[in-house]
Design a protein around this motif. Structure first.
Motif, mmCIF file in Angstrom:
data_model
loop_
_atom_site.group_PDB
_atom_site.id
_atom_site.type_symbol
_atom_site.label_atom_id
_atom_site.label_comp_id
_atom_site.label_asym_id
_atom_site.label_seq_id
_atom_site.Cartn_x
_atom_site.Cartn_y
_atom_site.Cartn_z
ATOM 1 N N LEU A 1 5.474 10.216 -0.117
ATOM 2 C CA LEU A 1 5.321 10.286 -1.596
ATOM 3 C C LEU A 1 5.350 8.936 -2.312
ATOM 4 O O LEU A 1 4.570 8.752 -2.923
ATOM 5 C CB LEU A 1 6.216 11.074 -2.337
ATOM 6 N N ALA A 2 6.141 8.126 -2.159
ATOM 7 C CA ALA A 2 6.255 6.988 -2.626
ATOM 8 C C ALA A 2 4.996 6.204 -2.264
ATOM 9 O O ALA A 2 4.621 5.376 -2.908
ATOM 10 C CB ALA A 2 7.709 6.022 -2.199
ATOM 11 N N ARG A 3 4.615 6.187 -1.043
ATOM 12 C CA ARG A 3 3.330 5.407 -0.537
ATOM 13 C C ARG A 3 2.010 5.960 -1.254
ATOM 14 O O ARG A 3 1.128 5.247 -1.665
ATOM 15 C CB ARG A 3 3.135 5.777 1.105
ATOM 16 N N ILE A 4 1.765 7.360 -1.632
ATOM 17 C CA ILE A 4 0.773 7.948 -2.017
ATOM 18 C C ILE A 4 0.592 7.786 -3.474
ATOM 19 O O ILE A 4 -0.305 7.942 -4.329
ATOM 20 C CB ILE A 4 0.358 9.047 -1.662
ATOM 21 N N ALA A 5 2.017 7.604 -4.229
ATOM 22 C CA ALA A 5 1.770 7.674 -5.631
ATOM 23 C C ALA A 5 1.535 6.333 -6.257
ATOM 24 O O ALA A 5 1.524 5.387 -5.285
ATOM 25 C CB ALA A 5 3.445 7.951 -5.901
ATOM 26 N N PRO A 6 1.398 6.298 -7.559
ATOM 27 C CA PRO A 6 0.934 4.946 -8.176
ATOM 28 C C PRO A 6 2.012 3.936 -7.628
ATOM 29 O O PRO A 6 3.206 4.274 -7.580
ATOM 30 C CB PRO A 6 0.738 5.225 -9.673
ATOM 31 N N ALA A 7 1.766 2.653 -7.765
ATOM 32 C CA ALA A 7 2.838 1.590 -7.322
ATOM 33 C C ALA A 7 4.144 1.562 -8.444
ATOM 34 O O ALA A 7 3.876 1.823 -9.478
ATOM 35 C CB ALA A 7 2.132 0.091 -7.486
ATOM 36 N N GLY A 8 5.122 1.518 -7.853
ATOM 37 C CA GLY A 8 6.328 1.306 -8.491
ATOM 38 C C GLY A 8 7.098 2.602 -8.646
ATOM 39 O O GLY A 8 8.220 2.917 -8.918
ATOM 40 N N ARG B 1 10.897 6.893 -5.920
ATOM 41 C CA ARG B 1 11.905 7.798 -5.653
ATOM 42 C C ARG B 1 11.328 9.101 -6.167
ATOM 43 O O ARG B 1 10.465 9.498 -7.358
ATOM 44 C CB ARG B 1 13.251 7.678 -6.610
ATOM 45 N N ALA B 2 11.837 10.247 -5.574
ATOM 46 C CA ALA B 2 11.134 11.458 -5.959
ATOM 47 C C ALA B 2 12.516 12.603 -5.821
ATOM 48 O O ALA B 2 13.416 12.597 -5.139
ATOM 49 C CB ALA B 2 10.206 12.130 -5.040
ATOM 50 N N PHE B 3 12.424 13.531 -6.790
ATOM 51 C CA PHE B 3 13.310 14.678 -6.847
ATOM 52 C C PHE B 3 12.606 16.034 -6.321
ATOM 53 O O PHE B 3 11.417 16.299 -6.795
ATOM 54 C CB PHE B 3 13.961 14.961 -8.136
#
Ligand SMILES: *Cc1c(COP(=O)(O)O)cnc(C)c1O
Length: 390
Positions: free
Chosen positions: A90-97, A100-102
């Motif tokens: 998720l951190a890789r495919i999300a926009p830069a920065g 972290r995810a819940f």
């Protein structure tokens, strides 16, 4: 069980909350589903935009089979290999920065968490949302949802919510003050009638949020995971929200949601929020297979190309009933002049399942694997069920 018996049991013992078409769906493969009488349908609903990979995609089936035998559930009080891998993905495919995810179990839960995190992080109470926005049915999510038929029976809702017109950049500034925790928006409004957001508007909101210490929440529960022709619809407009809500297609049909967070969301204190089932190994394995398949099969690119053809085909239909056809990728809406229900029923009779969006829009959210032939067939049926120009 016979068809009538199934329908009768659901009618007698179900909640009664859902308007239901008299069809019993029992099997699916790719962009096709079958009913209990053996009739085949082209599925332009994808279970409300969930089945982006199509039904029974072998990659998801295999991942679930493998994981179900290994470990179905493990609480968040222990680490887990599938969860760790998914969080990194998720951190890789999300926009830069957004690092972290819940993890949770639905779209409403993702929105609920984002609203709580925004209040927690800013120490401010108010939320700004958009007219025609839809964010879910739990109290917090419902409080930022526009339609009064959904809201009114349950008032009083969470206080401090203000609605502004969508796609009107000039109306954002006056809605934000020192008490505003967050603005929540969809990139394409789905339930509100398939209304694509204007890039300049969305970027203006983001910019204002940044200047005023307000967090920007983007709800991609419906638009995420390839639906609009990009992994996330925000990529069309180069957005970088503070909180990104996802769910629906995320785990290939299994229930899952997430809030992916950027650096402006502060450290979250231990135990202030949580979920028993959130991030369980089974759905994490399914989500990993889903993300991998979207990339390997280039399904976002496919959604863009097939969506363009679908949109052009719908726009070419000449009927006095049609006001407008709009959309992005394989998220398409046909705005009619009158109620869409009878056309949806007529399409189902012809073997095409589509959705409403409000009373007067026919919405098409097919699996991203739908073939061009199926798209042509659907366009043909839509053309035939709508009244002709005279
Ligand atoms: C469907 C949807 C939700 C709610 O998701 P559920 O899983 O039904 O709770 C929230 N936001 C958007 C944009 C949606 O389309």
């Amino acid at each position: 069980m016979h068809t009538e018996e199934i329908i009768d049991l659901e009618n007698r013992h179900g909640s009664g909350l859902y308007p239901q078409q008299p069809l019993v769906l029992v099997r699916g493969e790719g962009a096709r589903v079958w009913d209990s009488e053996g009739r085949e349908y082209i599925d332009c609903s994808a279970a409300h935009g969930v089945a982006n990979l199509g039904h029974a995609h072998p990659a998801v089936v295999q991942a679930v089979k493998d994981q179900v035998e290994r470990l179905i559930i493990s609480p968040n009080s222990f680490y887990n290999d599938q969860r760790a891998r998914l969080l990194a993905e998720l951190a890789r495919i999300a926009p830069a920065g957004l690092q972290r995810a819940f993890l949770c179990n639905s779209g409403a839960e993702a929105v609920e968490a984002a609203l709580k995190f925004a209040r927690l992080s800013t120490g401010r109470p108010k939320i700004v949302s958009a007219m025609r926005g839809f964010h879910g049915r739990t109290f917090g999510a419902l409080s930022v949802t526009w339609r009064k038929e959904y809201r009114r029976p349950f008032e009083p809702l969470v206080p401090g919510v203000e609605f502004i017109p969508y796609n009107r950049a000039d109306r954002v500034d006056q809605a934000l003050d020192d008490e505003t925790a967050a603005v929540i928006l969809e990139v394409v409004q789905g339930e509100g009638g398939v209304i694509p957001g204007d890039g300049e508007y969305l970027r203006a909101v983001q910019e204002l949020c940044c200047q005023r210490g307000v967090l920007f929440i983007v709800d991609e529960v419906q638009t995420g995971f390839g639906r609009t022709g990009k992994m996330f619809a925000l990529e069309h407009h180069d957005l970088r929200p503070d909180l990104l809500c996802v769910a629906k297609a995320m785990a290939g049909g299994l229930p899952m949601g997430a809030v992916i967070m950027g650096p402006r969301v502060g450290e979250l204190p231990k135990k202030v929020h949580g979920s028993t089932f959130g991030g369980n190994p089974l759905v994490c394995a399914a989500a990993l297979a889903t993300i991998r398949t979207i990339e390997e099969e280039r399904l976002a690119e496919r959604a863009a190309a097939v969506g363009e053809r679908f949109l052009a085909g719908l726009r070419a239909i000449r009927s006095p009933e049609v006001r407008e056809v709009r959309g992005l990728g394989l998220m398409l809406g046909m705005q009619l002049k009158s109620n869409s229900a009878r056309y949806l029923a007529a399409l189902a009779d012809r073997g095409v399942l589509a959705l409403g969006a409000g009373a007067t829009v026919i919405r098409f959210l097919p699996p991203l694997v739908i073939s061009e032939e199926d798209v042509e067939t659907v366009i043909g049926h839509v053309n035939e069920v709508l009244p002709r120009d005279t």
